[in-house]
Design a protein around this motif. Structure first.
Motif, mmCIF file in Angstrom:
data_model
loop_
_atom_site.group_PDB
_atom_site.id
_atom_site.type_symbol
_atom_site.label_atom_id
_atom_site.label_comp_id
_atom_site.label_asym_id
_atom_site.label_seq_id
_atom_site.Cartn_x
_atom_site.Cartn_y
_atom_site.Cartn_z
ATOM 1 N N ASP A 436 0.881 -1.396 -0.198
ATOM 2 C CA ASP A 436 0.016 0.109 0.123
ATOM 3 C C ASP A 436 0.842 1.196 0.128
ATOM 4 O OD1 ASP A 436 -2.025 -1.807 0.029
ATOM 5 O OD2 ASP A 436 -3.168 -0.880 1.824
ATOM 6 N N LEU A 437 2.032 0.985 0.399
ATOM 7 C CA LEU A 437 2.899 2.344 0.491
ATOM 8 C C LEU A 437 3.626 2.736 -1.062
ATOM 9 C CD1 LEU A 437 4.651 2.044 3.914
ATOM 10 C CD2 LEU A 437 3.229 3.834 3.230
ATOM 11 N N GLY A 438 3.520 1.609 -1.683
ATOM 12 C CA GLY A 438 3.970 1.689 -3.140
ATOM 13 C C GLY A 438 5.037 0.727 -3.505
ATOM 14 N N TYR A 439 5.584 -0.119 -2.803
ATOM 15 C CA TYR A 439 6.796 -1.035 -2.942
ATOM 16 C C TYR A 439 6.344 -2.188 -3.670
ATOM 17 C CZ TYR A 439 9.055 1.664 0.697
ATOM 18 O OH TYR A 439 9.906 2.518 1.422
ATOM 19 N N GLU A 440 7.218 -2.828 -4.466
ATOM 20 C CA GLU A 440 7.087 -3.883 -5.392
ATOM 21 C C GLU A 440 7.026 -5.289 -4.561
ATOM 22 O OE1 GLU A 440 9.107 -4.066 -8.850
ATOM 23 O OE2 GLU A 440 8.537 -1.904 -9.528
ATOM 24 N N VAL A 441 5.940 -5.528 -3.751
ATOM 25 C CA VAL A 441 5.851 -6.945 -3.157
ATOM 26 C C VAL A 441 4.391 -7.557 -3.528
ATOM 27 C CG1 VAL A 441 7.320 -6.045 -1.152
ATOM 28 C CG2 VAL A 441 4.825 -5.509 -0.848
ATOM 29 N N LYS A 442 4.452 -8.784 -3.242
ATOM 30 C CA LYS A 442 3.377 -9.562 -3.534
ATOM 31 C C LYS A 442 2.904 -10.236 -2.101
ATOM 32 C CE LYS A 442 4.186 -11.247 -8.318
ATOM 33 N NZ LYS A 442 4.390 -12.177 -9.125
ATOM 34 N N GLU A 443 1.665 -10.369 -1.721
ATOM 35 C CA GLU A 443 1.199 -10.500 -0.612
ATOM 36 C C GLU A 443 1.046 -11.929 -0.513
ATOM 37 O OE1 GLU A 443 -2.415 -8.223 0.069
ATOM 38 O OE2 GLU A 443 -1.489 -6.542 -0.688
ATOM 39 N N THR A 444 2.373 -12.669 -0.302
ATOM 40 C CA THR A 444 2.306 -14.225 -0.233
ATOM 41 C C THR A 444 2.296 -14.956 1.244
ATOM 42 O OG1 THR A 444 4.606 -14.288 -0.412
ATOM 43 C CG2 THR A 444 3.380 -14.215 -2.453
ATOM 44 N N GLY A 445 2.700 -14.241 1.972
ATOM 45 C CA GLY A 445 3.154 -14.568 3.444
ATOM 46 C C GLY A 445 4.357 -15.453 3.480
ATOM 47 N N LEU A 446 5.210 -15.313 2.417
ATOM 48 C CA LEU A 446 6.483 -15.889 2.362
ATOM 49 C C LEU A 446 7.629 -14.539 2.537
ATOM 50 C CD1 LEU A 446 8.515 -18.233 2.271
ATOM 51 C CD2 LEU A 446 8.302 -17.992 -0.314
#
Length: 503
Positions: A436-446
């Motif tokens: 939500d802050l704009g960083y390139e991450v996927k919400e995988t839990g890993l």
């Protein structure tokens, strides 16, 4: 809320004309000469005797009624007295008389099932006095009794609690690993407060999620009224009121005068996250913005009588704010904040912008019990000018607007350092914040390489000497500073208020 204010009362109408009930004495025929003077004296003494008899009878009846009430009360309390003496005489070890008495008083107040009625002992009553007079050392959060836990009513703006990300409706399950299930509000407050610079660890439940937060205590100024001209429009003054204390109204007057000199012609009053405070402060602050004689609030006591509080010089000393005004509210706006907001809204003085308020519609007073203790308990309910009781309902704003979803996420636990390879809800929560802050991450839990890179970017922005990519307590603080800045720049409620007041 405590009240020490005079209220409006209808005074009886008294005529300036003397009553003329004197009548000519009747003539009584007799074989003896009639004596009007003697007859008048006999009538006087007879009337006096009758009055004395009536007074005596009424006095006896009143005494008997009181005696009956006393006997009834003594009978009702006999069980309590028996328990007290049995514990004193037969319990297997000695028990302090003071402890038993304190327990009895506390038990009676607890039985009311009212989170705002409390028995306050020396250090706790001092805390209450601190809270209404200005400042204290702690984390800065108004709390109340919740179900099997202590509930946060609202963190004070810019306090350690607010900076740590604590929110209204959060449940404190434990304080430094001690369960709050059986704690009173004041026991919890005494555990939470402490010397400036020390820390306290809270186990928090937000919705279905639980997490730990370590908060560094600091000096908290509860009575702060801050104001500044908006950068985008210097004619609008944005004023934040953090609580309603003894010097809140004087602080508001000072800020208003200062902003006027800077060119402000409109004001946005921000009471979001304001947990309330003194009723008298709410009355005086409301009066600044209302015309004299407009209703600020109504108070209904148990007898059903209504006391009406109106704007006037006795509250504002003649100082008035006539410029256009809008008020920012949220679910952390409670008690005195709601009195102020409802007064201006229902009198057509200001629109409310934000989300529904907390909903506290009761009035408390403080009664000294001894030199070391006092009782705070609910004595009445208050109503808005339109006679609405907002208790457990809150006030609906005229314009609905709230913070982005990022503001409502649970806090990432401060218990352990998250490292590459870690899996779980805490990792996913970190990814949600960064996304939500704009960083390139996927919400995988890993905790994958993508997350490592994003965490390194946060650490680099915060000027870490050695960005490791691991999410430790120091990195957590840096992340939440970034979240705070983001929310400040994406303040939907403030933006909506600015847009509306510019029309």
């Amino acid at each position: 809320m405590s009240t020490k204010n005079e209220t409006e009362k209808n005074e009886p109408l008294v005529s300036d004309e003397p009553a003329n009930d004197a009548k000519e004495a009747p003539v009584i025929h007799s074989s003896k000469p009639h004596s009007p003077k003697r007859f008048t004296r006999l009538t006087y003494w007879f009337s006096l005797l009758c009055a004395l008899c009536v007074g005596l009878i009424l006095g006896v009846l009143l005494m008997l009624t009181r005696l009956q009430g006393t006997i009834s009360t003594n009978a009702e309390l006999s069980q309590v007295i028996n328990v007290y003496h049995n514990i004193q005489d037969n319990y297997y070890q000695k028990v302090s008389k003071k402890k038993l008495i304190n327990g009895a008083i506390d038990g009676m107040l607890t039985s009311l099932d009212d989170p705002f009625s409390q028995y306050l002992q020396s250090d706790e009553s001092t805390s209450l006095n601190d809270s209404v007079s200005g400042s204290f050392q702690g984390i800065g959060a108004e709390v109340q009794q919740g179900k099997n836990a202590i509930e946060i009513v609202s963190p004070i703006k810019n306090s350690p609690a607010a900076k740590a990300g604590l929110k209204s409706k959060d449940l404190i399950l434990a304080i430094n690993s001690k369960s709050t299930a059986k704690m009173t509000v004041d026991q919890a407050v005494s555990q939470i407060r402490g010397a400036s610079g020390s820390t306290v660890t809270l186990k928090i439940q937000r919705g279905t999620k639980t997490f730990n937060v370590t908060v560094k205590r600091a000096r908290v100024d509860q009575a702060t009224v801050n104001g500044e001209s908006l950068a985008g429009d210097r004619t609008i003054g944005h004023i934040q009121v953090t609580t309603f204390a003894e010097n809140t109204t004087s602080g508001m007057k000072h800020v208003i005068k200062s902003l006027r000199k800077q060119g402000a012609k409109k004001f946005i009053i921000d009471v979001r996250g304001n947990p309330g405070g003194l009723m008298n402060a709410a009355l005086s602050l409301s009066s600044l913005f209302l015309k004299n004689k407009q209703v600020i609030m109504r108070v209904d006591n148990r007898q059903g009588s209504e006391e009406v509080y109106r704007a006037g010089k006795k509250y504002d000393n003649g100082f008035k704010v006539t410029e256009p005004v809008e008020i920012l509210v949220d679910n952390g706006s409670a008690s005195a904040s709601e009195i102020f907001s409802a007064a201006l809204q229902e009198n057509g003085r200001a629109k409310l912008v934000g989300s529904k308020t907390y909903g506290k519609g009761t009035v408390q007073t403080v009664v000294p019990l001894s030199s070391e203790s006092e009782m705070k308990f609910t004595v009445a309910k208050w109503l808005t000018p339109n006679k609405t009781w907002i208790n457990k309902k809150g006030i609906t704003p005229d314009i609905k607007a709230d913070y982005p979803a990022l503001a409502n996420y649970a806090l990432i636990s401060s218990d352990e350092t998250l490292k590459p390879g870690a899996v779980g809800n805490e990792v996913k929560l970190l990814q949600e914040n960064l996304h939500d802050l704009g960083y390139e991450v996927k919400e995988t839990g890993l905790y994958d390489q993508q997350l490592v890179n994003a965490v390194k970017q946060v650490q680099t922005k915060a000027k870490f000497a050695d960005p490791t990519g691991e999410f430790d307590e120091k990195t957590r603080d840096a992340l939440y500073r970034e979240v705070s800045v983001y929310l400040l720049n994406h303040d939907n409620a403030l933006n909506a208020a600015v847009k509306d007041i510019q029309k």
